[in-house]
Design an enzyme around this catalytic site. Structure first.
Site, PDB file in Angstrom:
ATOM      1  CG  ASP A 150      43.298  29.345  33.927  1.00 52.56           C
ATOM      2  OD1 ASP A 150      43.810  30.423  35.111  1.00 52.56           O
ATOM      3  OD2 ASP A 150      42.514  29.820  33.298  1.00 52.56           O
ATOM      4  CD  GLU A 167      43.024  35.034  32.298  1.00 51.67           C
ATOM      5  OE1 GLU A 167      43.099  36.497  32.025  1.00 51.67           O
ATOM      6  OE2 GLU A 167      43.263  34.359  31.830  1.00 51.67           O
TER       7      GLU A 167
END
EC number: 3.4.11.4
Length: 405
Positions: A81, A176
């Site tokens: 991400d 994350e």
């Protein structure tokens, strides 16, 4: 392998995988799963084994050992991400060849300029080839550079089977950037003796200390009365919130801290006379400093509640802790990374993470996990860039890690 690495990274960077902190699902955005599926297919095509993508977008794979000699199982981890702080849609990477040390015009129409006057670290990259954007999005080197470096290293070993190595486990995680990357990570299934997140920044960076972190949510109830008859009756929750914030030390705001200094940051605030909500994050490297900052916020709450008849609610939740506690007994792992960097022609730069990584939480889940560089800079914003030469060094460092283990 440099061209393969660069092309792979640019391909990944063009895919929008921005995480969504408002979502309660995992992954927080369906775009992350879309990228994970493409990455899964790529790993299978390369010839990796045990490729598994679960329903939460955690992607695992194995480079099997090609020697009977007993070796540790090394783990390599990166996140898929990108930060919600800036758009990751329609990213347009371009290469500035042999950077000359002058201003880089990212977007002439909007007058967006990447300048060494604002970012003096650019002076360290004169002569390098830099990957930048058009200034309307982030680049996504955090952490697609890490993903590309790991995948390219695996491809290198598959194409060079004469290089003996033990079993390597790799994993790519979602979310994350919103603090949830390790939430559903299966450490037991991963099966590594120790791991490295490839999620740092500048050339040579190795990190095994990070903040202890907490978040604080505050609700302040006011009393709204017509302003014409408000004397001795109105309690403006917004002003009470400002009063509370003024009780916290100015010198412990992030704009006045560096190195091992912690901070308290007001990240957002919204309200009316009737009710105001505030959100803070709390950071400190030491347990004592961490506890002190939380106590300070609670003491200020006690004063506000004494003065305004229990108008304030405060909810503090710990997020993650300093991985040094778990790495310190295993410092040979850090020495291994240093040696790998030296073998790759990189001078190790030991520094602390003024933030957090998946590795911090994974270390407390039983998987010691320091963090090493990717070659990206200015993460989370329009001025993000990556040095191709630094990315190549990161790839070579991963290769040397595998060889050393």
């Amino acid at each position: 392998m440099k061209d393969i690495l660069v092309n792979r990274f640019i391909k990944y960077a063009k895919i929008d995988t921005k995480s969504n902190e408002e979502s309660q699902t995992c992954p927080s955005s369906p775009k992350i799963m879309e990228f994970a599926k493409k990455l899964r297919d790529e790993l299978i095509e390369l010839g990796l084994e045990d490729v598994e993508l679960d329903e939460n977008s955690y992607l695992y794979a194995t480079l099997p050992a090609n020697t009977d000699e007993k070796k540790d199982v090394l783990g390599l981890i990166a996140h898929m991400d990108t930060s919600p702080d800036m758009s990751g849609e329609n990213v347009k990477p371009r290469i500035v060849e042999k950077y000359d040390g002058k201003d880089i015009v990212l977007n002439e129409k909007e007058n967006i300029i990447l300048s060494p006057n604002d970012f003096p670290e650019l002076d360290d990259y004169v002569g390098d080839d830099l990957i930048v954007t058009d200034g309307t999005t982030l680049l996504g080197a955090d952490d697609k550079a890490g993903v590309a470096e790991i995948v390219t290293a695996m491809e290198y070993f598959i194409e060079n089977p004469e290089i003996k190595h033990g079993k390597i486990r790799i994993a790519f995680t979602p979310d994350e950037e919103i603090g949830r990357g390790a939430d559903l990570f299966d450490v037991k299934k991963f099966g590594a003796d120790y791991a490295f997140t490839i999620d740092g920044g500048p050339l040579g960076e190795i990190e095994y200390e990070n903040f202890n972190a907490a978040s604080a949510k505050i609700t302040i109830k006011g009393r709204n009365v017509h302003p014409g008859s408000a004397k001795n009756k109105m309690i403006n929750s917004q002003l009470v919130a400002m009063e509370y914030n003024a009780m916290l030390p100015v010198n412990e705001r992030p704009e006045y801290t560096e190195g091992y200094e912690g901070f308290i940051l007001l990240t957002n605030m919204k309200g009316t006379v009737e009710e105001t909500q505030m959100h803070y994050i709390i950071r400190d490297f030491t347990k004592e400093g961490f506890a002190s900052k939380k106590c300070l916020m609670k003491d200020a709450q006690d004063y506000i509640n004494y003065k305004y008849n229990d108008a304030m609610e405060l909810d503090i939740k710990d997020s993650y802790y300093n991985m040094y506690e778990k790495i310190e007994p295993r410092l040979e792992i850090v020495e291994l990374a240093k040696k790998a960097m030296l073998n790759a022609g990189v001078e190790p730069l030991v520094t602390q993470v003024r933030g957090g990584t998946d590795g911090a939480r994974l270390s407390f889940m039983g998987l010691p996990c320091p963090n090493i560089f990717t070659g990206g800079m200015n993460y989370h914003g329009r001025y993000e860039y990556a040095s191709i030469q630094s990315m190549e060094k990161a790839f070579k460092t991963v290769v040397e890690l595998v060889k050393l283990v």
